[in-house]
Design a protein around this motif. Structure first.
Motif, short mmCIF file in Angstrom:
data_model
loop_
_atom_site.label_atom_id
_atom_site.label_comp_id
_atom_site.label_asym_id
_atom_site.label_seq_id
_atom_site.Cartn_x
_atom_site.Cartn_y
_atom_site.Cartn_z
N VAL A 132 0.85 -1.18 0.00
CA VAL A 132 0.00 0.00 0.00
C VAL A 132 0.89 1.24 0.00
CG1 VAL A 132 -1.92 1.17 1.14
CG2 VAL A 132 -1.62 -1.31 1.46
N ILE A 133 0.60 2.16 -0.91
CA ILE A 133 1.27 3.45 -0.93
C ILE A 133 0.30 4.43 -0.27
CG2 ILE A 133 2.31 5.26 -2.33
CD1 ILE A 133 3.79 2.50 -2.41
N VAL A 134 0.75 5.08 0.78
CA VAL A 134 -0.11 5.97 1.56
C VAL A 134 0.41 7.40 1.43
CG1 VAL A 134 -1.03 6.46 3.86
CG2 VAL A 134 -0.62 4.08 3.16
N ALA A 135 -0.45 8.27 0.94
CA ALA A 135 -0.15 9.70 0.81
C ALA A 135 -0.82 10.43 1.96
CB ALA A 135 -0.64 10.23 -0.53
N SER B 63 7.89 17.15 -1.09
CA SER B 63 7.55 18.51 -1.51
C SER B 63 6.26 18.41 -2.32
CB SER B 63 8.67 19.10 -2.37
OG SER B 63 8.79 18.38 -3.57
N GLY B 64 5.58 19.52 -2.52
CA GLY B 64 4.38 19.50 -3.35
C GLY B 64 3.11 19.29 -2.54
N GLU B 65 2.10 18.75 -3.18
CA GLU B 65 0.77 18.59 -2.59
C GLU B 65 0.74 17.60 -1.43
OE1 GLU B 65 -2.24 20.11 -3.57
OE2 GLU B 65 -0.91 21.44 -4.70
N ILE B 66 1.54 16.57 -1.50
CA ILE B 66 1.58 15.52 -0.48
C ILE B 66 2.70 15.84 0.49
CG2 ILE B 66 1.94 13.04 -0.06
CD1 ILE B 66 -0.65 13.76 -1.60
N ASP B 67 2.41 15.74 1.79
CA ASP B 67 3.43 16.03 2.80
C ASP B 67 4.32 14.82 3.11
OD1 ASP B 67 2.68 18.79 3.34
OD2 ASP B 67 0.87 17.96 4.26
N TYR B 68 3.70 13.64 3.19
CA TYR B 68 4.44 12.41 3.53
C TYR B 68 3.95 11.27 2.66
CZ TYR B 68 5.70 15.27 7.43
OH TYR B 68 6.17 16.32 8.17
N LEU B 69 4.87 10.39 2.30
CA LEU B 69 4.54 9.22 1.51
C LEU B 69 5.11 8.00 2.22
CD1 LEU B 69 3.11 8.81 -1.21
CD2 LEU B 69 5.35 8.76 -2.29
N LEU B 70 4.27 6.99 2.38
CA LEU B 70 4.67 5.76 3.07
C LEU B 70 4.44 4.57 2.16
CD1 LEU B 70 3.80 7.85 5.33
CD2 LEU B 70 3.28 5.88 6.72
N LYS B 71 5.30 3.59 2.29
CA LYS B 71 5.09 2.30 1.66
C LYS B 71 4.87 1.31 2.80
CE LYS B 71 7.27 -1.20 -1.26
NZ LYS B 71 8.49 -1.52 -2.04
N ILE B 72 3.73 0.64 2.75
CA ILE B 72 3.35 -0.28 3.82
C ILE B 72 3.12 -1.66 3.22
CG2 ILE B 72 1.51 -0.82 5.48
CD1 ILE B 72 1.10 2.20 5.84
N LEU C 169 -3.76 14.18 11.56
CA LEU C 169 -3.54 14.20 10.12
C LEU C 169 -4.72 14.88 9.45
CD1 LEU C 169 -2.36 10.50 9.71
CD2 LEU C 169 -0.94 12.53 10.03
N HIS C 170 -4.46 15.57 8.34
CA HIS C 170 -5.53 16.24 7.60
C HIS C 170 -6.19 15.29 6.61
CE1 HIS C 170 -7.69 19.37 5.48
NE2 HIS C 170 -7.12 19.00 4.36
N ASP C 171 -5.37 14.50 5.87
CA ASP C 171 -5.91 13.60 4.85
C ASP C 171 -4.97 12.41 4.69
OD1 ASP C 171 -7.75 12.96 2.61
OD2 ASP C 171 -5.95 13.29 1.39
N VAL C 172 -5.56 11.23 4.61
CA VAL C 172 -4.79 10.00 4.37
C VAL C 172 -5.41 9.31 3.17
CG1 VAL C 172 -4.04 7.79 5.30
CG2 VAL C 172 -4.30 9.75 6.84
N SER C 173 -4.62 9.09 2.14
CA SER C 173 -5.11 8.45 0.92
C SER C 173 -4.27 7.20 0.66
CB SER C 173 -4.98 9.43 -0.25
OG SER C 173 -5.36 8.80 -1.45
N SER C 174 -4.94 6.06 0.55
CA SER C 174 -4.26 4.79 0.36
C SER C 174 -4.48 4.26 -1.04
CB SER C 174 -4.79 3.76 1.37
OG SER C 174 -4.65 4.24 2.68
N SER C 175 -3.40 3.82 -1.68
CA SER C 175 -3.47 3.19 -2.99
C SER C 175 -2.85 1.81 -2.88
CB SER C 175 -2.72 4.01 -4.04
OG SER C 175 -3.30 5.28 -4.18
N PHE C 176 -3.58 0.81 -3.38
CA PHE C 176 -3.11 -0.57 -3.30
C PHE C 176 -2.42 -0.95 -4.60
CE2 PHE C 176 -6.39 -0.04 -0.23
CZ PHE C 176 -5.98 -0.79 0.85
N ALA C 177 -1.22 -1.48 -4.49
CA ALA C 177 -0.47 -1.91 -5.66
C ALA C 177 -1.14 -3.13 -6.26
CB ALA C 177 0.98 -2.22 -5.29
#
Length: 156
Positions: A70-73, A104-113, A134-142
């Motif tokens: 999971v990539i979490v923005a 940098s940019g729109e996303i503050d932190y990026l995690l790989k879980i 946290l303001h917003d957490v968006s998860s994308s599944f590989a």
């Protein structure tokens, strides 16, 4: 970190070790055209200079039952040093977070879980959201891993 000067032998040693850090010193030395002692000294120098950070075993996620990546923005409205320290400390304690970047940019932190399945990720997600506000957490599944490597490019 200072910029380290690498010659062709150093680069060849690094390329071989990135592929297989268990290669014997005798085999390694032969493959780069040195005897064992000078080869060993070069490796020790590369370790002391911080070029080689550590040698590890790379495990198969699927074999360990960690089939979901999971990539979490994350976006936050908090940017103080204290908040960052709390967040970084908390996230660093979650073993399923295998990569963690401030962006940098729109996303503050990026995690790989990595997780066993969706319900396991939900458990990790709940733990993550308790670490700090946290303001917003968006998860994308590989869907498919196309390329994954720990090997860095070594240029001449």
């Amino acid at each position: 970190m200072k910029n380290i000067s690498l010659d062709a032998v150093d680069r060849r040693l690094l390329a071989i070790l990135q592929e297989d850090a268990t290669v014997s010193m005798a085999d390694l030395a032969e493959r780069v055209g040195l005897s064992a002692t000078p080869c060993w000294k070069r490796i020790k120098r590369l370790e002391q200079d911080g070029v080689i950070e550590r040698r590890v075993a790379i495990l198969n996620r699927e074999a360990l039952g960690l089939g979901i990546t999971v990539i979490v923005a994350i976006r936050t409205s908090r940017h103080s040093d204290d908040w960052l320290q709390t967040f970084a400390d908390g996230v660093s304690k979650i073993p399923e977070v295998v990569e963690f970047y401030r962006m940098s940019g729109e996303i503050d932190y990026l995690l790989k879980i990595v997780a066993r399945d969706i319900s396991d990720y939900d458990r990790i997600y709940r733990k993550l959201t308790k670490v700090a506000e946290l303001h917003d957490v968006s998860s994308s599944f590989a869907m498919q891993e196309i390329k994954s490597t720990t090997a860095l490019p070594i240029f001449d």
